[in-house]
Design a protein around this motif. Structure first.
Motif, PDB file in Angstrom:
ATOM      1  N   PHE A 396      45.316  32.156  38.355  1.00 42.71           N
ATOM      2  CA  PHE A 396      46.157  33.246  37.851  1.00 42.71           C
ATOM      3  C   PHE A 396      45.221  34.433  37.648  1.00 42.71           C
ATOM      4  N   LEU A 397      45.315  35.403  38.528  1.00 44.81           N
ATOM      5  CA  LEU A 397      44.314  36.472  38.557  1.00 44.81           C
ATOM      6  C   LEU A 397      44.862  37.725  37.883  1.00 44.81           C
ATOM      7  N   VAL A 398      43.997  38.414  37.186  1.00 40.58           N
ATOM      8  CA  VAL A 398      44.439  39.567  36.399  1.00 40.58           C
ATOM      9  C   VAL A 398      43.672  40.822  36.818  1.00 40.58           C
ATOM     10  N   ASN A 399      44.420  41.839  37.235  1.00 42.81           N
ATOM     11  CA  ASN A 399      43.857  43.157  37.571  1.00 42.81           C
ATOM     12  C   ASN A 399      42.694  43.066  38.557  1.00 42.81           C
ATOM     13  N   THR A 400      42.842  42.254  39.585  1.00 41.31           N
ATOM     14  CA  THR A 400      41.759  42.083  40.555  1.00 41.31           C
ATOM     15  C   THR A 400      42.377  41.917  41.942  1.00 41.31           C
ATOM     16  N   PRO A 401      41.646  42.260  43.005  1.00 41.66           N
ATOM     17  CA  PRO A 401      42.186  41.973  44.342  1.00 41.66           C
ATOM     18  C   PRO A 401      42.269  40.465  44.519  1.00 41.66           C
ATOM     19  N   SER A 402      43.383  39.970  44.989  1.00 40.15           N
ATOM     20  CA  SER A 402      43.596  38.525  45.015  1.00 40.15           C
ATOM     21  C   SER A 402      42.621  37.800  45.951  1.00 40.15           C
ATOM     22  N   THR A 403      42.414  38.359  47.153  1.00 35.52           N
ATOM     23  CA  THR A 403      41.488  37.728  48.098  1.00 35.52           C
ATOM     24  C   THR A 403      40.120  37.568  47.444  1.00 35.52           C
ATOM     25  N   HIS A 404      39.608  38.687  46.943  1.00 35.87           N
ATOM     26  CA  HIS A 404      38.258  38.698  46.379  1.00 35.87           C
ATOM     27  C   HIS A 404      38.196  37.858  45.101  1.00 35.87           C
ATOM     28  N   GLY A 405      39.276  37.919  44.327  1.00 39.06           N
ATOM     29  CA  GLY A 405      39.292  37.208  43.048  1.00 39.06           C
ATOM     30  C   GLY A 405      39.313  35.699  43.227  1.00 39.06           C
ATOM     31  N   ALA A 406      40.164  35.229  44.131  1.00 37.17           N
ATOM     32  CA  ALA A 406      40.348  33.778  44.278  1.00 37.17           C
ATOM     33  C   ALA A 406      39.109  33.095  44.833  1.00 37.17           C
ATOM     34  N   VAL A 407      38.410  33.771  45.759  1.00 32.98           N
ATOM     35  CA  VAL A 407      37.225  33.130  46.354  1.00 32.98           C
ATOM     36  C   VAL A 407      35.961  33.402  45.548  1.00 32.98           C
ATOM     37  N   GLY A 408      36.123  34.034  44.398  1.00 29.87           N
ATOM     38  CA  GLY A 408      34.977  34.196  43.497  1.00 29.87           C
ATOM     39  C   GLY A 408      34.101  35.403  43.784  1.00 29.87           C
ATOM     40  N   LEU A 409      34.631  36.402  44.543  1.00 31.55           N
ATOM     41  CA  LEU A 409      33.835  37.609  44.786  1.00 31.55           C
ATOM     42  C   LEU A 409      33.972  38.599  43.645  1.00 31.55           C
ATOM     43  N   SER A 410      35.193  38.772  43.144  1.00 28.75           N
ATOM     44  CA  SER A 410      35.404  39.794  42.108  1.00 28.75           C
ATOM     45  C   SER A 410      35.760  39.168  40.759  1.00 28.75           C
ATOM     46  N   THR A 411      35.643  37.853  40.651  1.00 29.04           N
ATOM     47  CA  THR A 411      35.914  37.166  39.384  1.00 29.04           C
ATOM     48  C   THR A 411      34.783  36.172  39.117  1.00 29.04           C
ATOM     49  N   GLY A 412      34.865  35.531  37.973  1.00 30.91           N
ATOM     50  CA  GLY A 412      33.859  34.528  37.642  1.00 30.91           C
ATOM     51  C   GLY A 412      34.170  33.153  38.213  1.00 30.91           C
ATOM     52  N   LEU A 413      35.173  33.062  39.081  1.00 34.58           N
ATOM     53  CA  LEU A 413      35.476  31.751  39.689  1.00 34.58           C
ATOM     54  C   LEU A 413      34.362  31.355  40.654  1.00 34.58           C
TER      55      LEU A 413
END
Ligand SMILES: CC(=O)SCCNC(=O)CCNC(=O)[C@H](O)C(C)(C)COP(=O)(O)OP(=O)(O)OC[C@H]1O[C@@H](n2cnc3c(N)ncnc32)[C@H](O)[C@@H]1OP(=O)(O)O
Length: 489
Positions: A396-413
């Motif tokens: 569940f991604l918040v205020n981030t590009p989904s592609t980048h967020g889900a694969v851990g580029l723009s999030t801490g995942l």
């Protein structure tokens, strides 16, 4: 009927498994530091060849953009290495003194990696790094339409293995991809785990093989823009994400869901960024080529630019258009824009408030994206949390590009190209798959109740005579002296 060609490819699988088995036994005898040095060489090789492999993948498959394929190769080498390099994966991973428990990492053995055509080179790099880091060998089953770039990636990695002083057979590849060969690999008794990334049919085949498998489910990611969102920021991120490799990542946004009070502002922002709303005959023409007769995605338009799609179906679109959208009246089989598209096409929905946004997002997820990913753009923490709680997604991604967020580029995942969808999406894990999913844990657990005459369990634990730290040292010493072997399974 089995053809000679199939027999040859089944024989090839048997040979690859034999060689990988021998090589893995040697790898499993190395300690953590030595395994890390081997994995580091793989990362360096992947990183050095990120551009060349990205170009090769793009040329061969026609999907996406080489620059973004290069970025995915960097994610699957450098970023991945940064996130896994200090992970303990082999030998003693942890000792929990107060519980008198020791956790020992044991390699699974042989991993079969199914590689998709959408992220071919990056998925090979990623599966190779996580397999070797956990002490395993990897045998790759390539998607037929990305055979050359996958084979080349394997060759680059094999050179790196040789440089690291270990066997090239630790990473190998089927050279003639047929369903028979892939099945033979998945069902081989010496394959311990399948990492299945690809189309639904292949993932299902992996689950049905009888070998443990970690697979991805398909995505159908809704992006909800709530009324408190920073609209420019939200739309910029959605476009950045959707345009990345022309939408080939399964976590890319498939529909924009807009809160009614900000509808016009969002439409304006979308149009300013190159979004074009299809209507009438143009829309019908696009809809007609979106799917194959069985309702599956049409590879002719996967990972393609808006201009390419327009040209293919013979419609006029304004110059500079980067995304084609459709105002969608519903969700379901008869609405192709409400499904996963993995290209520059997107559904557009307006809802009266966040509660309606919730139920529409739910419907979209149920329409082929259960357990995968959802993104919300909002500055209202209460709405974000209420929205998050009931959604059947693993990210569940918040205020981030989904592609980048889900694969851990723009999030801490965790950086990953195999995104688990949980049991709700038919996967055995809801995590971003990492080396920790490719090892068995052997638990050593000492008796805590050695002296029954003593009082509470806590007291007995404190008084127990086993010195777990000392035991760990002994086990580590034995591993180092090769007195004991962890085995492969
Ligand atoms: C983090 C992430 O982004 S993970 C992304 C993973 N997701 C995806 O790849 C999206 C799902 N993929 C798909 O829907 C499709 O693969 C598409 C639309 C991208 C491409 O479609 P196509 O080129 O027609 O490939 P498709 O996957 O259907 O396979 C074509 C044929 O190759 C076969 N094939 C695919 N993989 C393999 C393999 N590893 N070994 C042998 N055969 C294979 C298929 O069984 C199929 O055979 P058939 O034509 O006899 O039925």
């Amino acid at each position: 009927m089995i053809l000679d060609r199939d027999l040859a490819s089944i024989q090839e699988v048997r040979n690859l498994v034999e060689r990988a088995k021998k090589a893995q036994k040697q790898l499993a005898a190395l300690d953590q530091n030595q395994i890390d040095r081997v994995t580091e060489q793989l990362y360096l090789a992947g990183y050095d060849h990120a551009e060349a492999l990205g170009k090769l993948a793009n040329e061969e498959t026609g999907f996406g953009k080489w620059e973004d394929k290069m970025a995915k190769n960097i994610l699957a080498s450098k970023d991945l290495w940064e996130s896994i390099k200090s992970m303990k994966t082999i030998g003693i991973m942890e000792s929990i003194t107060e519980k008198k428990v020791v956790k020992i990492g044991v390699p699974m053995g042989l991993i079969a990696g199914l590689i998709p055509s959408t992220n071919p080179t990056s998925t090979v790099l990623y599966k190779a790094l996580i397999s070797i880091k956990a002490g395993n060998a990897l045998i790759v089953s390539p998607h037929p339409s990305a055979l050359n770039c996958i084979t080349e990636t394997v060759r680059v990695l094999q050179d790196a293995l040789e440089k690291a002083g270990v066997s090239r057979d630790l990473i190998s590849c089927i050279t003639k991809p047929t369903m028979e060969a892939t099945e033979a690999l998945m069902k081989h008794k010496d394959i311990n785990m399948i990492l299945a990334t690809g189309g639904t049919a292949m993932v299902k085949a992996a689950y049905s093989s009888g070998t443990p498998a970690l697979g991805v489910g398909p995505g159908n990611v809704p992006a909800f823009i709530e009324r408190s969102a920073d609209i420019e920021d939200a739309v910029e991120k959605i476009f950045r994400s959707k345009n990345f490799d022309y939408g080939t990542v399964c976590a890319s946004e498939q529909a924009i869901v807009v809160d009614a009070p900000i509808e016009q502002d969002v439409r304006k922002a979308v149009t300013q960024r190159g979004g074009y709303f299809l209507t009438g005959e143009a829309l019908e023409k696009v809809k007609r080529i979106m799917e194959r007769p069985n309702g599956a995605m049409n590879p002719a338009i996967v990972g393609r630019s808006a201009a390419y799609i327009a040209n293919l179906v013979g419609i006029e679109i304004p110059q500079g258009t980067t995304l084609l959208l459709s105002d969608e009246p519903g969700v379901g089989k008869e609405y192709p824009f409400s499904k996963e598209k993995l290209t520059q096409l997107m559904g557009f929905y307006v809802v009266k408030d966040w509660k309606e946004g919730c139920s529409l997002s739910y419907q979209l997820l149920e329409n082929g994206g259960l357990g995968h990913t959802l993104v919300i753009h909002s500055r209202d923490e209460k709405v974000i949390q209420a929205f998050a709680l009931e959604k059947p997604v693993s990210r569940f991604l918040v205020n981030t590009p989904s592609t980048h967020g889900a694969v851990g580029l723009s999030t801490g995942l965790a950086p990953s190209l195999t995104l688990g969808c949980g049991t709700v999406g038919g996967s055995a894990t809801s995590d971003n798959v990492t080396p920790l999913h490719l090892l068995n844990v052997r638990w050593m657990a000492y008796d805590l109740e050695m002296n029954q005459s003593l009082g509470t369990k806590a007291q007995r634990q404190a008084d127990a005579t086993v010195d777990i730290d000392q035991i760990c040292q002994q086990v580590m010493q034995a591993l180092q002296n090769k007195n004991i072997s962890l085995g492969g399974k």
